[in-house]
Design a protein around this motif. Structure first.
Motif, PDB file in Angstrom:
ATOM      1  N   ASP A 168     -22.026 -15.810  61.250  1.00  0.00           N
ATOM      2  CA  ASP A 168     -22.328 -16.849  60.258  1.00  0.00           C
ATOM      3  C   ASP A 168     -22.920 -16.239  58.989  1.00  0.00           C
ATOM      4  O   ASP A 168     -22.564 -16.628  57.869  1.00  0.00           O
ATOM      5  CB  ASP A 168     -23.318 -17.866  60.843  1.00  0.00           C
ATOM      6  CG  ASP A 168     -22.680 -18.739  61.910  1.00  0.00           C
ATOM      7  OD1 ASP A 168     -23.414 -19.357  62.698  1.00  0.00           O
ATOM      8  OD2 ASP A 168     -21.424 -18.799  61.939  1.00  0.00           O
ATOM      9  N   LEU A 169     -23.818 -15.255  59.173  1.00  0.00           N
ATOM     10  CA  LEU A 169     -24.402 -14.597  58.013  1.00  0.00           C
ATOM     11  C   LEU A 169     -23.335 -13.832  57.231  1.00  0.00           C
ATOM     12  O   LEU A 169     -23.304 -13.869  56.004  1.00  0.00           O
ATOM     13  CB  LEU A 169     -25.516 -13.639  58.450  1.00  0.00           C
ATOM     14  CG  LEU A 169     -26.148 -12.777  57.345  1.00  0.00           C
ATOM     15  CD1 LEU A 169     -26.754 -13.651  56.271  1.00  0.00           C
ATOM     16  CD2 LEU A 169     -27.202 -11.838  57.924  1.00  0.00           C
ATOM     17  N   ASP A 206     -19.985 -13.280  52.415  1.00  0.00           N
ATOM     18  CA  ASP A 206     -18.654 -13.194  51.810  1.00  0.00           C
ATOM     19  C   ASP A 206     -18.454 -14.297  50.772  1.00  0.00           C
ATOM     20  O   ASP A 206     -17.905 -14.064  49.685  1.00  0.00           O
ATOM     21  CB  ASP A 206     -17.575 -13.314  52.891  1.00  0.00           C
ATOM     22  CG  ASP A 206     -17.493 -12.094  53.784  1.00  0.00           C
ATOM     23  OD1 ASP A 206     -16.917 -12.203  54.892  1.00  0.00           O
ATOM     24  OD2 ASP A 206     -18.008 -11.032  53.377  1.00  0.00           O
ATOM     25  N   LYS A 207     -18.933 -15.481  51.118  1.00  0.00           N
ATOM     26  CA  LYS A 207     -18.772 -16.629  50.228  1.00  0.00           C
ATOM     27  C   LYS A 207     -19.572 -16.434  48.938  1.00  0.00           C
ATOM     28  O   LYS A 207     -19.059 -16.644  47.828  1.00  0.00           O
ATOM     29  CB  LYS A 207     -19.242 -17.895  50.950  1.00  0.00           C
ATOM     30  CG  LYS A 207     -19.131 -19.161  50.120  1.00  0.00           C
ATOM     31  CD  LYS A 207     -19.633 -20.369  50.902  1.00  0.00           C
ATOM     32  CE  LYS A 207     -19.606 -21.637  50.061  1.00  0.00           C
ATOM     33  NZ  LYS A 207     -20.126 -22.811  50.839  1.00  0.00           N
ATOM     34  N   VAL A 208     -20.819 -16.007  49.087  1.00  0.00           N
ATOM     35  CA  VAL A 208     -21.690 -15.807  47.920  1.00  0.00           C
ATOM     36  C   VAL A 208     -21.139 -14.698  47.025  1.00  0.00           C
ATOM     37  O   VAL A 208     -21.115 -14.820  45.789  1.00  0.00           O
ATOM     38  CB  VAL A 208     -23.123 -15.468  48.365  1.00  0.00           C
ATOM     39  CG1 VAL A 208     -23.971 -15.058  47.168  1.00  0.00           C
ATOM     40  CG2 VAL A 208     -23.748 -16.666  49.073  1.00  0.00           C
ATOM     41  N   ILE A 209     -20.677 -13.592  47.630  1.00  0.00           N
ATOM     42  CA  ILE A 209     -20.131 -12.477  46.848  1.00  0.00           C
ATOM     43  C   ILE A 209     -18.879 -12.903  46.097  1.00  0.00           C
ATOM     44  O   ILE A 209     -18.698 -12.582  44.913  1.00  0.00           O
ATOM     45  CB  ILE A 209     -19.812 -11.282  47.775  1.00  0.00           C
ATOM     46  CG1 ILE A 209     -21.121 -10.675  48.289  1.00  0.00           C
ATOM     47  CG2 ILE A 209     -18.997 -10.215  47.043  1.00  0.00           C
ATOM     48  CD1 ILE A 209     -20.929  -9.614  49.346  1.00  0.00           C
TER      49      ILE A 209
END
Length: 323
Positions: free
Chosen positions: A304-305, A310-313
């Protein structure tokens, strides 16, 4: 006619060892170098207590604990879940058991999460008696040159000359010199090899020369390791390579990289910054910076982390680069 009782534990043809005739409580009497006798009883340490209830002192046991990797323990790991052929030998010290002989079995038991059979004594044994007893009964696998050297270093630090060490240990002065050189190789370099027992004296000598040359030119072993760590991971992950081939590949990487560092001026050093503290030393979240290059490294983090990172980057890259 009663059946002959099977002896529990090790038996030796020419060592000061006697077996007590106790069919209910398996025990053995060891005659120490001073002539004193110590009674050892059989005890099984539960799997969840092996690591906390037992410990190893390098100066006594003589086995390099950093070298007890899964690769080097492969032979014991294969069988210890089913049976332990010989008990470890230990002495009670402050409520815990110091393993005099059997540190490979102890490490394999911890790795496999299984119990450990130990012959243990409550008798008061001096450090010298324990060290000599450990040498008398260690028959599982011959100690490698570095392990011998690490034991000899303790004697050298105690004030003995190499000549006196050779006489005390029944070794040639040449063997003492080679062993001490092997023990002088930085442990960080040794840790690069999956199976330390594959290393020979010429290997130790080459590693020590590389480390000394780096030190003379102001370079560091840490920089060397940082430069080749990814290549070593690739070598270790290759299937079909024999252990000596893996060793030779890693030696070649170290040799070539050290020569390159010695010839080239020192580059920007890599700076590592922890992004979050973890109680487990195998978990980390950190940023590495070298010059204009930087990277983020994570280990043993949840899926999950990882997905959230990945989403934030991805969103951040779009924000600054999608023009």
């Amino acid at each position: 006619m009663s059946a002959k009782r099977i002896t529990i534990g090790r038996t030796f043809s020419q060592t000061p060892l006697e077996t007590e005739d106790t069919s209910e409580t398996h025990a053995q009497t060891f005659v120490l170098s001073t002539g004193k006798r110590a009674l050892f009883r059989s005890e099984r340490i539960p799997a969840n207590e092996v690591e906390d209830k037992t410990f190893v002192v390098m100066e006594t046991n003589g086995r390099d604990q950093a070298g007890l990797t899964p690769d080097s323990l492969r032979d014991i790991i294969r069988t210890i879940k089913l049976q332990q052929f010989f008990p470890a030998i230990g002495v009670m010290q402050g409520g815990k058991i110091e393993i005099l002989d059997g540190s490979r079995r102890r490490a394999a038991a911890i790795h496999c999460r299984t119990g450990l059979e130990v012959l243990v004594t409550d008798a008061e044994i001096t450090a010298d008696e324990a060290r000599k007893l450990a040498q008398d009964i260690q028959t599982a696998r011959e100690h490698n040159l570095r392990e011998v050297g690490m034991r000899l270093l303790a004697l050298k630090d105690g004030g003995l000359s190499q000549k006196e060490i050779a006489e005390n240990q029944g070794l040639s002065q040449a063997k003492v010199t080679r062993a001490l050189q092997a023990a002088s190789v930085p442990s960080d370099l040794i840790a690069l090899f999956p199976n330390h027992s594959e290393l020979t004296y010429p290997d130790y000598k080459a590693l020590l020369q590389a480390a000394d040359k780096l030190n003379e030119t102001g370079q560091s072993v840490e920089t060397l390791i940082d430069n080749i760590s990814m290549e070593i991971d690739v070598v270790c992950s290759r299937e079909g390579l024999a252990e000596d081939e893996v060793k030779n590949h890693i030696l070649r990487l170290i040799r070539n990289a050290s020569q390159t560092l010695v010839k080239e001026p020192e580059k920007d050093k890599t700076t590592s910054t922890s992004l979050w503290p973890f109680a487990d030393k195998d978990r980390f979240a950190r940023k590495k910076t070298r010059g204009r290059m930087f990277s983020y490294e994570f280990n043993r983090q949840s899926k999950d982390l990882q997905e959230e990172l990945d989403k934030v980057i991805s969103e951040t890259l779009k924000k600054y680069l999608a023009n």
